[in-house]
Structures are given as structure tokens and as C-alpha cells.
Design a protein around this motif. Structure first.
Motif, PDB file in Angstrom:
ATOM      1  N   LEU A 123      90.936 -57.377 -22.252  1.00 55.58           N
ATOM      2  CA  LEU A 123      90.019 -58.460 -22.597  1.00 55.58           C
ATOM      3  C   LEU A 123      90.330 -59.769 -21.881  1.00 55.58           C
ATOM      4  O   LEU A 123      89.420 -60.514 -21.521  1.00 55.58           O
ATOM      5  N   GLU A 124      91.616 -60.046 -21.669  1.00 61.34           N
ATOM      6  CA  GLU A 124      92.014 -61.391 -21.274  1.00 61.34           C
ATOM      7  C   GLU A 124      92.722 -61.507 -19.929  1.00 61.34           C
ATOM      8  O   GLU A 124      93.002 -62.610 -19.477  1.00 61.34           O
ATOM      9  N   THR A 125      93.065 -60.386 -19.285  1.00 65.64           N
ATOM     10  CA  THR A 125      93.760 -60.470 -18.007  1.00 65.64           C
ATOM     11  C   THR A 125      93.022 -59.649 -16.958  1.00 65.64           C
ATOM     12  O   THR A 125      92.059 -58.946 -17.266  1.00 65.64           O
ATOM     13  N   GLU A 126      93.468 -59.731 -15.728  1.00 68.75           N
ATOM     14  CA  GLU A 126      92.830 -59.010 -14.631  1.00 68.75           C
ATOM     15  C   GLU A 126      93.680 -57.830 -14.177  1.00 68.75           C
ATOM     16  O   GLU A 126      93.587 -57.371 -13.042  1.00 68.75           O
ATOM     17  N   ARG A 127      94.502 -57.313 -15.100  1.00 68.88           N
ATOM     18  CA  ARG A 127      95.407 -56.239 -14.728  1.00 68.88           C
ATOM     19  C   ARG A 127      94.688 -54.922 -14.453  1.00 68.88           C
ATOM     20  O   ARG A 127      95.031 -54.189 -13.535  1.00 68.88           O
ATOM     21  N   PHE A 128      93.662 -54.597 -15.232  1.00 65.33           N
ATOM     22  CA  PHE A 128      93.002 -53.295 -15.129  1.00 65.33           C
ATOM     23  C   PHE A 128      91.733 -53.452 -14.298  1.00 65.33           C
ATOM     24  O   PHE A 128      90.762 -54.073 -14.723  1.00 65.33           O
ATOM     25  N   GLY A 129      91.752 -52.901 -13.079  1.00 67.96           N
ATOM     26  CA  GLY A 129      90.574 -53.004 -12.214  1.00 67.96           C
ATOM     27  C   GLY A 129      90.388 -54.374 -11.608  1.00 67.96           C
ATOM     28  O   GLY A 129      89.306 -54.673 -11.065  1.00 67.96           O
ATOM     29  N   GLY A 130      91.387 -55.235 -11.720  1.00 71.34           N
ATOM     30  CA  GLY A 130      91.318 -56.549 -11.089  1.00 71.34           C
ATOM     31  C   GLY A 130      90.364 -57.520 -11.742  1.00 71.34           C
ATOM     32  O   GLY A 130      89.924 -58.503 -11.125  1.00 71.34           O
ATOM     33  N   ARG A 131      90.043 -57.298 -13.029  1.00 74.77           N
ATOM     34  CA  ARG A 131      89.104 -58.194 -13.715  1.00 74.77           C
ATOM     35  C   ARG A 131      89.246 -58.076 -15.224  1.00 74.77           C
ATOM     36  O   ARG A 131      89.889 -57.152 -15.738  1.00 74.77           O
ATOM     37  N   LYS A 132      88.650 -59.019 -15.936  1.00 71.06           N
ATOM     38  CA  LYS A 132      88.571 -58.937 -17.389  1.00 71.06           C
ATOM     39  C   LYS A 132      87.355 -58.088 -17.772  1.00 71.06           C
ATOM     40  O   LYS A 132      86.373 -58.025 -17.031  1.00 71.06           O
ATOM     41  N   TRP A 133      87.450 -57.445 -18.943  1.00 71.77           N
ATOM     42  CA  TRP A 133      86.352 -56.597 -19.398  1.00 71.77           C
ATOM     43  C   TRP A 133      85.850 -57.071 -20.759  1.00 71.77           C
ATOM     44  O   TRP A 133      86.644 -57.271 -21.674  1.00 71.77           O
ATOM     45  N   PRO A 134      84.542 -57.248 -20.905  1.00 77.81           N
ATOM     46  CA  PRO A 134      84.000 -57.639 -22.216  1.00 77.81           C
ATOM     47  C   PRO A 134      84.272 -56.566 -23.269  1.00 77.81           C
ATOM     48  O   PRO A 134      84.271 -55.359 -22.967  1.00 77.81           O
ATOM     49  N   GLY A 135      84.482 -57.001 -24.503  1.00 79.70           N
ATOM     50  CA  GLY A 135      84.760 -56.062 -25.582  1.00 79.70           C
ATOM     51  C   GLY A 135      83.658 -55.038 -25.775  1.00 79.70           C
ATOM     52  O   GLY A 135      83.921 -53.873 -26.093  1.00 79.70           O
ATOM     53  N   GLU A 136      82.409 -55.461 -25.564  1.00 82.47           N
ATOM     54  CA  GLU A 136      81.288 -54.531 -25.740  1.00 82.47           C
ATOM     55  C   GLU A 136      81.326 -53.394 -24.709  1.00 82.47           C
ATOM     56  O   GLU A 136      80.925 -52.265 -25.002  1.00 82.47           O
ATOM     57  N   VAL A 137      81.812 -53.708 -23.520  1.00 83.21           N
ATOM     58  CA  VAL A 137      81.919 -52.673 -22.488  1.00 83.21           C
ATOM     59  C   VAL A 137      82.993 -51.662 -22.878  1.00 83.21           C
ATOM     60  O   VAL A 137      82.811 -50.447 -22.739  1.00 83.21           O
ATOM     61  N   GLU A 181      79.363 -50.596 -18.350  1.00 86.84           N
ATOM     62  CA  GLU A 181      78.808 -51.934 -18.133  1.00 86.84           C
ATOM     63  C   GLU A 181      77.385 -51.857 -17.603  1.00 86.84           C
ATOM     64  O   GLU A 181      76.501 -52.596 -18.040  1.00 86.84           O
ATOM     65  N   ASN A 182      77.142 -50.948 -16.658  1.00 90.55           N
ATOM     66  CA  ASN A 182      75.798 -50.805 -16.096  1.00 90.55           C
ATOM     67  C   ASN A 182      74.807 -50.309 -17.139  1.00 90.55           C
ATOM     68  O   ASN A 182      73.666 -50.794 -17.219  1.00 90.55           O
ATOM     69  N   ILE A 183      75.222 -49.340 -17.952  1.00 96.42           N
ATOM     70  CA  ILE A 183      74.345 -48.829 -19.008  1.00 96.42           C
ATOM     71  C   ILE A 183      74.011 -49.935 -19.999  1.00 96.42           C
ATOM     72  O   ILE A 183      72.842 -50.122 -20.378  1.00 96.42           O
ATOM     73  N   LEU A 184      75.029 -50.677 -20.416  1.00 95.31           N
ATOM     74  CA  LEU A 184      74.816 -51.715 -21.417  1.00 95.31           C
ATOM     75  C   LEU A 184      73.907 -52.819 -20.879  1.00 95.31           C
ATOM     76  O   LEU A 184      73.036 -53.330 -21.596  1.00 95.31           O
TER      77      LEU A 184
END
Length: 483
Positions: free
Chosen positions: A318-332, A357-360
């Protein structure tokens, strides 16, 4: 709106079959889910049962009414791992103060994380340390009933004594494991005071400086509960109370609740031991009528482990860019979990998150066009969820609603599944000013400030897209609401 005529079917781990769900009382459907041990950030594997059984909670509220469902998820705040973390992080504090600091901080982070994942707050979140007296009363009853015994300031439960009873379930009825497998799975402590190697701890003496309470069963030394007894006592206290108060109630029907849930890794020994304790104390055939378990999670095709370098917490996603180089919204993250049926193993990956993310985004674009006012959830979505929480089928139904242009039905369905469908307010002038300022920073090669503006807009739900003017070759930036 509730519709108790809807037929629900859930796979019951206890019977290994999918069964029609019939609550003990439709006026108060009761479920218990094993919650976190609050010593560290919750990892993404912990997120799966939280999300899955939030869907169950929402479905039950939809069918039986919001005021007719009780959802209890406990907080384990007494544990060896907590003691160790407290001593490590707060070496200058007395251990009990350090433990409180660890559990308060970790629990607050857990609550924030699961809220970001779109989960409703349970009806009750009991902390283990608040129910020590209930645990002691339960242990006393087990000793009186001859299935537990005192040895060297410990109280231990005897599965062999349980299996000699004339009635009630036999030990192993949930996991259905051979004895050798149970011995291996239980990681049994070899101790001279045990009558049998399968016996497990209900209560143990506290070491110097550790949390401790006056012990049950005539033990003089202070002690603390074992892990398994905590959930038995808390579920009794919170779910049986409306029917007479757990240990004081003699009606077997009222000493059973509807659903007990958790991860598949808890089937043995934790849930097996819960059943043993509760049924032997209350004289019942079942602790809960339905046992539901979600499947394992791996990350990028491998078992999640710190040694693999793929151990990821909810907070990091949610808060860092460790996974995939970006933050991810909770809904995703939520949708990525629901794209696989809860009983199946799941491979959590960057590709899965991007797909979710694309589906949502596509679904939200249609639902945003729905007129104001409430709408009913289409029956096709309810039917999918009613068939053992078939969320992949429900998501497909949502995609069909979007294709059909049924914005109102789609919006209601997204809300039922825990996604935010509130209107997005856009200040176009503010966005355009921010983009102009960012382009200036690019021309000045101040990329840190340009990235700051991009991130601030993203936090507002605005996604920037950079490109080049085909005529001049200069950078141009467009934007869209990130749905």
C-alpha cells in the motif's frame, strides 16, 4: 435489503461436502474468524482470509439483514513471538510495558491496513488478554471432565481421553489425519510431564518478567494460556452469550455457533484443538456447524518466505514501491484476491495486480455513470456468491453488467463486494495547473519535483499519461481519473 429466502451453499471442511446453509437462528447468524497475532506487520497471506471472510460477512448481511449477523475476529496479544519482539524493539522498557507498546502499534497498523483493503469492521474484536478468566473457567471444566490434567504447573489436554468418551466427536475429525501425520503437524513438544506425546498445552507457567496471571486448577505459580484455548474462550464469550452464556448453558443447541473460518493452515492443530476443547467442555457434537478455510498463497510462483526474498506485507504494497516498483491501491489488492476462488491456491504477482487494476478501472468507468439513488444487486451476482463464495463468477457477472450498460446494477454489486462507489469530485483547473507546473520542472530537469507532483495527483486518484506532440516533439501530458 435482506432476502432470507436466498439459498446459500458453503463447502464444509468438517464434512468435506458443499452443504445448504441453515443458520441456528436467522435472527442472529454467528461467525468467528481467527485474527492476527499482533507482533509484526500483517503479510499479504494474512490479507486473504480477511478479504475472503469479509465477503462472507457482507453476503450474510445481504441475505439476513445487517442487524442479524454477528462477526467476531479475535486479536491474539499474548504469545511467545510478541514477547520476543517486545524485548528486541524496546529493550529499555519493562517487558510488560514493551509488550503493550508492540501490540498497540501492530494492532493499529493491522486495522489501518484491512480498512484500506475495503473490509468492514467486525461486530467484535476481542483481545485475548481481556478474556483470561473465561479461559481459566474453560480449563477448570476440562479438568473436571477428565480430559485435561495438571503436570508441573502446566495444564494439558488429552486427546486420548477425549476419544475414550462415550459420545461427542473424536479427536482428528476435522483434519482426518493419521496419528503419525498429526504428530508431525503438531510440532509436539517432547516433555517428561506429558502423559502422551499428542497432549497439548492449555496453560503454562510464565517465566520471570513475562506476562502472567493467577493459574487455574490449583496451580500456585502464575502462568498464561496456550494459543488454542484463547479462541475457544473468546468464541464462547462473544457468540454463545446471547443464548445463555457459554459454560452456564446446558442446551447443546445453544452451545454451537454457525460458522468458524480461517486459513487452511489452521485446520491442524489449531482448529482441531479448538473443537476438542469446546466440545469436551460443553458436551456438544460440534463447536461450529460449518468450517470454512481459504487456500494457500504464494508470491510470483514461490512459497512466500523471507529466505526467498518475496515476503511482502500489506503495508509495503500500500505504501512503498517495493513490489513492482509502485504503490498499489487497496481496492486493486482486494480484487486480485477475489479473482481466484477462496478455496484454491493463489499466485500473487505483479501481473495479477495489473490485471485486477485494469478490470477495476473498466468497471468503475461504467458504474460512475449510474444515476443517484439506491439500486438492487442483480440476482446473478447474489447467485454466484451464494454458491460457496464463487467470486470469480461474481466478477464475470460484473463484467457482463458493464458490457450491458447496467450501471446501477454494477454500482450496487461493486458496493456489495466492498469497492468504493462514491462519486469522484474533480477540480480540473487544479489538475491542469499542477500539470503545467510539472512540465516546467521537466524543462528545468528537476525530476524529483516533477515526480512529487505526479505522486500527489495519483494520491488524489488522477493518473497522468506522458507523451510527445507529433508536430513539435515536446512533452505533453493528459490525465484521467484512476479507477
Amino acid at each position: 435489503m435482506s432476502d432470507s429466502s436466498t439459498e446459500l451453499k458453503f463447502y464444509n471442511t468438517l464434512t468435506r461436502t458443499k452443504e445448504n446453509f441453515a443458520p441456528i437462528s436467522p435472527d442472529n447468524v454467528r461467525m468467528y474468524v481467527c485474527g492476527p497475532t499482533v507482533y509484526d506487520y500483517a503479510h499479504i497471506g494474512n490479507a486473504r482470509p480477511v478479504i475472503v471472510f469479509d465477503i462472507l460477512y457482507r453476503l450474510l448481511r445481504q441475505v439476513y439483514g445487517e442487524n442479524h449477523v454477528t462477526y467476531v475476529r479475535n486479536i491474539t496479544d499474548v504469545d511467545d513471538k510478541i514477547n520476543a519482539r517486545a524485548a528486541r524493539d524496546y529493550p529499555d522498557l519493562p517487558l510488560n510495558e514493551a509488550i503493550r507498546a508492540v501490540t498497540e502499534k501492530t494492532n493499529a497498523q493491522f486495522q489501518a491496513d484491512v480498512k484500506a483493503l475495503g473490509c468492514l469492521e467486525p461486530s467484535s474484536q476481542p483481545r485475548a488478554t481481556e478474556f483470561i478468566e473465561e479461559m481459566k473457567a474453560l480449563i477448570e471444566r476440562l479438568v473436571q471432565n477428565g480430559v485435561a490434567y495438571v503436570a508441573e504447573d502446566h495444564v494439558l489436554f488429552s486427546p486420548s481421553a477425549m476419544n475414550k468418551r462415550a459420545s461427542g466427536p473424536h479427536y482428528g475429525s476435522l483434519s482426518r489425519r493419521p496419528l503419525d501425520d498429526m504428530l508431525a503437524g503438531a510440532r509436539v513438544d517432547i516433555a517428561t510431564y506429558k502423559r502422551d506425546e499428542m497432549d497439548f498445552v492449555l496453560w503454562k507457567p510464565s517465566k520471570e518478567g513475562e506476562p502472567g496471571w493467577p493459574s487455574p486448577a490449583g496451580i500456585a505459580a502464575k502462568g498464561r494460556p496456550g494459543w488454542h484455548i484463547e479462541c475457544s474462550a473468546m468464541s464462547m464469550a462473544k457468540l454463545l452469550e446471547p443464548f445463555g452464556g457459554g459454560l452456564q448453558c446446558t442446551d447443546p443447541l445453544r452451545n454451537t455457533f454457525d460458522i468458524h473460518a480461517g486459513g487452511i493452515d489452521l485446520v491442524f492443530p489449531h482448529h482441531e484443538n479448538e473443537i476438542a476443547q469446546s466440545c469436551c467442555a460443553l458436551g456438544t457434537q460440534r463447536m461450529a456447524n460449518v468450517w470454512m478455510h481459504n487456500g494457500f498463497l504464494q508470491v510470483e510462483g514461490k512459497k512466500m518466505a523471507k529466505s526467498e526474498g518475496n515476503f511482502v506485507t500489506i503495508h509495503e504494497l500500500l505504501e512503498t514501491e517495493r513490489f513492482g516498483g509502485r504503490k498499489w491501491p487497496g481496492e486493486v489488492l482486494r480484487l486480485a484476491m477475489l479473482m481466484t476462488h477462496y478455496r484454491e491456491p493463489i499466485d500473487f504477482s505483479q501481473r495479477r495486480l495489473e490485471e485486477a487494476e485494469n478490470i477495476l478501472r473498466k468497471l468503475k468507468r461504467v458504474s460512475d455513470t449510474a444515476p443517484e439513488g439506491e439500486a438492487e444487486v442483480p440476482q446473478v451476482v447474489i447467485d454466484a456468491l451464494s454458491d460457496d463464495l464463487a467470486t470469480p463468477a461474481a466478477i464475470q457477472a460484473l463484467s457482463n453488467l458493464a458490457s450491458e450498460g447496467n450501471a446501477s446494477g454494477l454500482k450496487a454489486s461493486l458496493s456489495l463486494l466492498g469497492f468504493d462507489v462514491s462519486a469522484v469530485e474533480v477540480d480540473e483547473a487544479l489538475i491542469n495547473r499542477a500539470i503545467a507546473e510539472r512540465l516546467t520542472f521537466f524543462r528545468e530537469k528537476d525530476y524529483a519535483q516533477a515526480d512529487r507532483i505526479r505522486d500527489e495527483l495519483l494520491a488524489m486518484g488522477v493518473q497522468l499519461k506522458d507523451g510527445k506532440d507529433p508536430q513539435t516533439g515536446e512533452r505533453v501530458t493528459s490525465w484521467e481519473i484512476k479507477r
